[in-house]
Design an enzyme around this catalytic site. Structure first.
Site, PDB file in Angstrom:
ATOM      1  N   PHE A 158       0.809  -1.222   0.000  1.00 43.67           N
ATOM      2  CA  PHE A 158       0.000   0.000   0.000  1.00 43.67           C
ATOM      3  C   PHE A 158       0.843   1.274   0.000  1.00 43.67           C
ATOM      4  O   PHE A 158       0.372   2.330  -0.372  1.00 43.67           O
ATOM      5  CB  PHE A 158      -0.942   0.008   1.227  1.00 43.67           C
ATOM      6  CG  PHE A 158      -0.281   0.481   2.499  1.00 43.67           C
ATOM      7  CD1 PHE A 158      -0.251   1.834   2.811  1.00 43.67           C
ATOM      8  CD2 PHE A 158       0.349  -0.405   3.362  1.00 43.67           C
ATOM      9  CE1 PHE A 158       0.381   2.285   3.969  1.00 43.67           C
ATOM     10  CE2 PHE A 158       0.978   0.035   4.515  1.00 43.67           C
ATOM     11  CZ  PHE A 158       0.995   1.392   4.811  1.00 43.67           C
ATOM     12  N   LYS A 182      -0.988  -6.622  -9.546  1.00 41.64           N
ATOM     13  CA  LYS A 182      -2.033  -6.632  -8.498  1.00 41.64           C
ATOM     14  C   LYS A 182      -1.656  -5.574  -7.472  1.00 41.64           C
ATOM     15  O   LYS A 182      -0.846  -5.788  -6.597  1.00 41.64           O
ATOM     16  CB  LYS A 182      -2.091  -8.019  -7.848  1.00 41.64           C
ATOM     17  CG  LYS A 182      -3.418  -8.385  -7.228  1.00 41.64           C
ATOM     18  CD  LYS A 182      -3.815  -7.750  -5.930  1.00 41.64           C
ATOM     19  CE  LYS A 182      -3.073  -7.940  -4.672  1.00 41.64           C
ATOM     20  NZ  LYS A 182      -3.525  -6.975  -3.627  1.00 41.64           N
ATOM     21  N   CYS A 291       9.659   1.377   3.741  1.00 39.13           N
ATOM     22  CA  CYS A 291      10.534   0.274   4.170  1.00 39.13           C
ATOM     23  C   CYS A 291      11.938   0.806   4.442  1.00 39.13           C
ATOM     24  O   CYS A 291      12.747   0.120   5.039  1.00 39.13           O
ATOM     25  CB  CYS A 291      10.565  -0.816   3.126  1.00 39.13           C
ATOM     26  SG  CYS A 291      11.391  -0.313   1.642  1.00 39.13           S
ATOM     27  N   GLU A 396       8.695  -4.238  13.235  1.00 36.87           N
ATOM     28  CA  GLU A 396       8.401  -3.101  12.356  1.00 36.87           C
ATOM     29  C   GLU A 396       7.157  -2.357  12.845  1.00 36.87           C
ATOM     30  O   GLU A 396       6.076  -2.930  12.929  1.00 36.87           O
ATOM     31  CB  GLU A 396       8.163  -3.607  10.924  1.00 36.87           C
ATOM     32  CG  GLU A 396       7.877  -2.493   9.951  1.00 36.87           C
ATOM     33  CD  GLU A 396       7.654  -2.993   8.531  1.00 36.87           C
ATOM     34  OE1 GLU A 396       6.881  -3.944   8.328  1.00 36.87           O
ATOM     35  OE2 GLU A 396       8.277  -2.415   7.611  1.00 36.87           O
TER      36      GLU A 396
HETATM   37  P1  NAD Z   1       1.106  -6.656   2.963  1.00 39.67           P
HETATM   38  O1  NAD Z   1       2.038  -7.794   3.090  1.00 39.67           O
HETATM   39  O2  NAD Z   1      -0.053  -6.587   3.888  1.00 39.67           O
HETATM   40  O3  NAD Z   1       0.444  -6.649   1.481  1.00 39.67           O
HETATM   41  C1  NAD Z   1       1.242  -6.676   0.328  1.00 39.67           C
HETATM   42  C2  NAD Z   1       0.440  -7.321  -0.800  1.00 39.67           C
HETATM   43  O4  NAD Z   1       0.153  -8.677  -0.470  1.00 39.67           O
HETATM   44  C3  NAD Z   1      -0.897  -6.634  -1.045  1.00 39.67           C
HETATM   45  O5  NAD Z   1      -1.101  -6.557  -2.436  1.00 39.67           O
HETATM   46  C4  NAD Z   1      -1.906  -7.536  -0.358  1.00 39.67           C
HETATM   47  O6  NAD Z   1      -3.152  -7.530  -1.001  1.00 39.67           O
HETATM   48  C5  NAD Z   1      -1.254  -8.905  -0.446  1.00 39.67           C
HETATM   49  N1  NAD Z   1      -1.512  -9.738   0.734  1.00 39.67           N
HETATM   50  C6  NAD Z   1      -1.515  -9.329   2.041  1.00 39.67           C
HETATM   51  N2  NAD Z   1      -1.734 -10.388   2.853  1.00 39.67           N
HETATM   52  C7  NAD Z   1      -1.855 -11.476   2.061  1.00 39.67           C
HETATM   53  C8  NAD Z   1      -2.105 -12.859   2.317  1.00 39.67           C
HETATM   54  N3  NAD Z   1      -2.245 -13.338   3.561  1.00 39.67           N
HETATM   55  N4  NAD Z   1      -2.187 -13.703   1.277  1.00 39.67           N
HETATM   56  C9  NAD Z   1      -2.022 -13.243   0.019  1.00 39.67           C
HETATM   57  N5  NAD Z   1      -1.795 -11.932  -0.282  1.00 39.67           N
HETATM   58  C10 NAD Z   1      -1.721 -11.061   0.716  1.00 39.67           C
HETATM   59  O7  NAD Z   1       1.957  -5.332   2.992  1.00 39.67           O
HETATM   60  P2  NAD Z   1       1.419  -3.830   3.036  1.00 39.67           P
HETATM   61  O8  NAD Z   1       0.887  -3.551   4.396  1.00 39.67           O
HETATM   62  O9  NAD Z   1       0.559  -3.553   1.860  1.00 39.67           O
HETATM   63  O10 NAD Z   1       2.777  -3.015   2.810  1.00 39.67           O
HETATM   64  C11 NAD Z   1       3.602  -2.578   3.844  1.00 39.67           C
HETATM   65  C12 NAD Z   1       4.758  -3.519   4.023  1.00 39.67           C
HETATM   66  O11 NAD Z   1       5.561  -3.553   2.843  1.00 39.67           O
HETATM   67  C13 NAD Z   1       5.710  -3.074   5.130  1.00 39.67           C
HETATM   68  O12 NAD Z   1       6.073  -4.195   5.877  1.00 39.67           O
HETATM   69  C14 NAD Z   1       6.895  -2.509   4.381  1.00 39.67           C
HETATM   70  O13 NAD Z   1       8.117  -2.539   5.086  1.00 39.67           O
HETATM   71  C15 NAD Z   1       6.929  -3.398   3.190  1.00 39.67           C
HETATM   72  N6  NAD Z   1       7.677  -2.785   2.094  1.00 39.67           N
HETATM   73  C16 NAD Z   1       8.875  -3.330   1.765  1.00 39.67           C
HETATM   74  C17 NAD Z   1       9.634  -2.767   0.762  1.00 39.67           C
HETATM   75  C18 NAD Z   1      10.965  -3.354   0.377  1.00 39.67           C
HETATM   76  O14 NAD Z   1      11.474  -3.037  -0.673  1.00 39.67           O
HETATM   77  N7  NAD Z   1      11.546  -4.219   1.171  1.00 39.67           N
HETATM   78  C19 NAD Z   1       9.153  -1.634   0.097  1.00 39.67           C
HETATM   79  C20 NAD Z   1       7.921  -1.109   0.453  1.00 39.67           C
HETATM   80  C21 NAD Z   1       7.172  -1.702   1.456  1.00 39.67           C
END
Ligand code: NAD
Length: 496
Positions: A158, A182, A291, A396
């Protein structure tokens, strides 16, 4: 207070873009809510398994022709997309602010970084060149060519609705693959705008698809036999419990980038005036939802006078950060994305205080510029006396919080960085070259900052985070993305 015009008007229904057509999802419809005023700005369908299957079929059917399209011709589509993104730069940035809440300047920075990936991918004819050796034996040559693989799924988080899918998408299509993006269902509007521009750029139907939704779409991608690989950016639990195991089970290529809890190390010889603005961006930029955001500050040395005066300056600066609507150009920090995320951050602050931390700046009640509900707002929070074993250091938080600890030596500071389960973007602030070199050498971190708090690699470098024991071999962006989206085919040619 003059607000920039909101680009999303009239609560549109965000559709899927499959096979060059805009299709309404048959799944449940959910609201996309602007966290600033809690108003519904759009609606989006949570797509079904049949819908993701339809997108995979379209991508699969588009693949043979797209793969045969010469790389120079594919690059021309990417050039057209670059031009259209540039022409729509301000609208794209405002959409991000409206659906995510971040300040307009942060959105503009994100748009710039995303477009830079498209620009790098324009160089694909050179980037995907192989290698050749003459006469590996008499009259026999050997060469390596990089070929695309088929259909890829690109799953976004997000917090960067525009840039993160573009860490992968332009490389994937430029190398000759077809894709399904997606986006996070919390922020689907930006990628819908990108898909409009993909359509305008004239990409053949099925090359670039967007399917909105949540777990059903992700699981449908992960389990689908006709998807060759996945790039995922999101939280560590999703990465570790869902993405890696299921890609392993179905034999898919995968880049999965997870969460972070970065640490900034302050040496007493740092240039204080240059350091403090950087700290503000690191800890409080994007309301801490990055992140690469810093979460802990480790101040090295036993000089109480340095510590007190440094922390006084940090606190004053943080206290003066203007919180409000990101479409107001005077605002420096927007809200967090939703009330659940705010609750989680508040719970971490409580846990820190219970564990013995003390509040130097309490952002739980903050002054908001403009008349907005407090629902998603938090101000910068500074906790002192945190310690290395506390959850506020080791887990985090993903919010505008700074946890401060003091250590005697640089070695101890590096130890704290290295025992963190996350190794995404640790940094040091110092004017001592030897200390900087020691930190760079010894710290375990995919991105290392030296007098820079947000270590965001340019598009032609990989985004090299490491998440605990999940040390991805390749990363998104640049040449590593090109490697990921291509297979090395080695050919041996005997000239007869
Ligand atoms: P999230 O893991 O909740 O969701 C990421 C994606 O996975 C979304 O599209 C969501 O719909 C899907 N998803 C979530 N739970 C799922 C499940 N149980 N089964 C299948 N699909 C699922 O992450 P978020 O809250 O959207 O994003 C924030 C996170 O992303 C933070 O932890 C941040 O540190 C990380 N992030 C990492 C980087 C990097 O490069 N390492 C960059 C940006 C964000």
């Amino acid at each position: 207070m003059a607000l920039l015009e909101e680009p999303i008007k009239g609560t549109p229904l965000i559709k899927n873009f499959i096979d060059g057509e805009w299709v309404e999802s048959k799944g449940d419809v959910v609201d996309v809510v602007n966290p600033v005023n809690c108003e519904t700005i759009a609606k989006v369908g949570i797509s079904t398994k049949d819908e993701i299957d339809a997108a995979v079929k379209a991508a699969q059917e588009a693949y043979p022709d797209w793969r045969r399209t010469p790389a120079v011709s594919r690059a021309r589509y990417v050039f057209r997309l670059q031009r259209l993104l540039e022409e729509n730069f301000e609208e794209i940035s405002r959409i991000q602010t409206q659906e995510h809440g971040k300040c307009i300047d942060e959105s503009r920075g994100e748009t710039r970084r995303g477009i830079e990936n498209v620009e790098v991918a324009c160089g694909i004819p050179t980037l995907m060149m192989g290698d050749a050796s003459e006469d590996i034996a008499s009259g026999i040559d050997e060469y390596l060519i990089r070929v695309p693989l088929g259909v890829f799924g690109i799953i976004g988080p997000f917090n960067f609705p525009f840039m993160i899918p573009l860490w992968s998408a332009p490389y994937a299509v430029a190398t000759g693959n077809t894709i399904i993006v997606k986006p996070s269902s919390e922020v689907p509007c930006t990628q819908a705008k990108v898909a409009e521009l993909v359509e305008e750029a004239g990409f053949p139907p099925g090359v670039w698809n967007v399917v909105n939704g949540g777990r059903t779409v992700v699981n449908g991608m992960l389990d689908h036999p006709n998807i060759e690989g996945i790039t995922f950016v999101g939280s560590t639990p999703t990465m570790a419990d869902v993405i890696y195991p299921r890609c392993g089970a179905t034999g898919k290529r995968v880049i999965a980038q997870g969460g972070a809890a970065n640490i900034l190390v302050i040496m007493p010889d740092c240039n204080v005036d240059a350091t403090i603005p950087g700290l503000m961006t690191s800890f409080f930029g994007n309301a801490g939802q990055r992140c690469l955001a810093a979460q802990s500050l480790v101040v090295v040395g036993e000089d109480d006078r340095f510590y007190d005066s440094f922390m006084e300056k940090v606190t004053t600066r943080a206290r003066n950060i203007v919180v409000g609507n990101g479409l107001d150009e005077s605002v420096q920090m927007g809200p967090v994305r939703d009330p659940q995320k705010k609750e989680k951050i508040l719970a971490y602050i409580e846990s820190g205080l219970k564990d013995g931390a003390t509040l130097r700046l309490d952002g739980r009640k903050t002054t908001i510029r403009g008349d907005y509900p407090e629902t998603c707002f938090l101000g910068p929070t500074i906790m002192e006396n945190v310690s290395r074993e506390m959850p506020v250091v080791r887990e985090e938080i993903f919010g505008p919080t700074m946890g401060v600890m003091r250590v005697k030596t640089l070695e101890e500071a590096i130890e704290i960085c290295n025992e963190s389960p996350f190794h995404n973007g640790h940094a040091i602030f110092t004017s001592n070259g030897k200390a900087a070199r020691q930190f760079q050498y010894d710290v375990i971190s995919g991105n290392v900052g030296i007098n820079i708090g947000i270590v965001a690699p340019m598009a032609f470098y990989p985004f090299s985070g490491m998440a605990g024991s999940f040390l991805g071999v390749l990363h998104t962006q640049g040449k590593e993305a090109v490697r990921f989206f291509t297979e090395s085919k080695v050919c041996i040619h005997r000239w007869l």
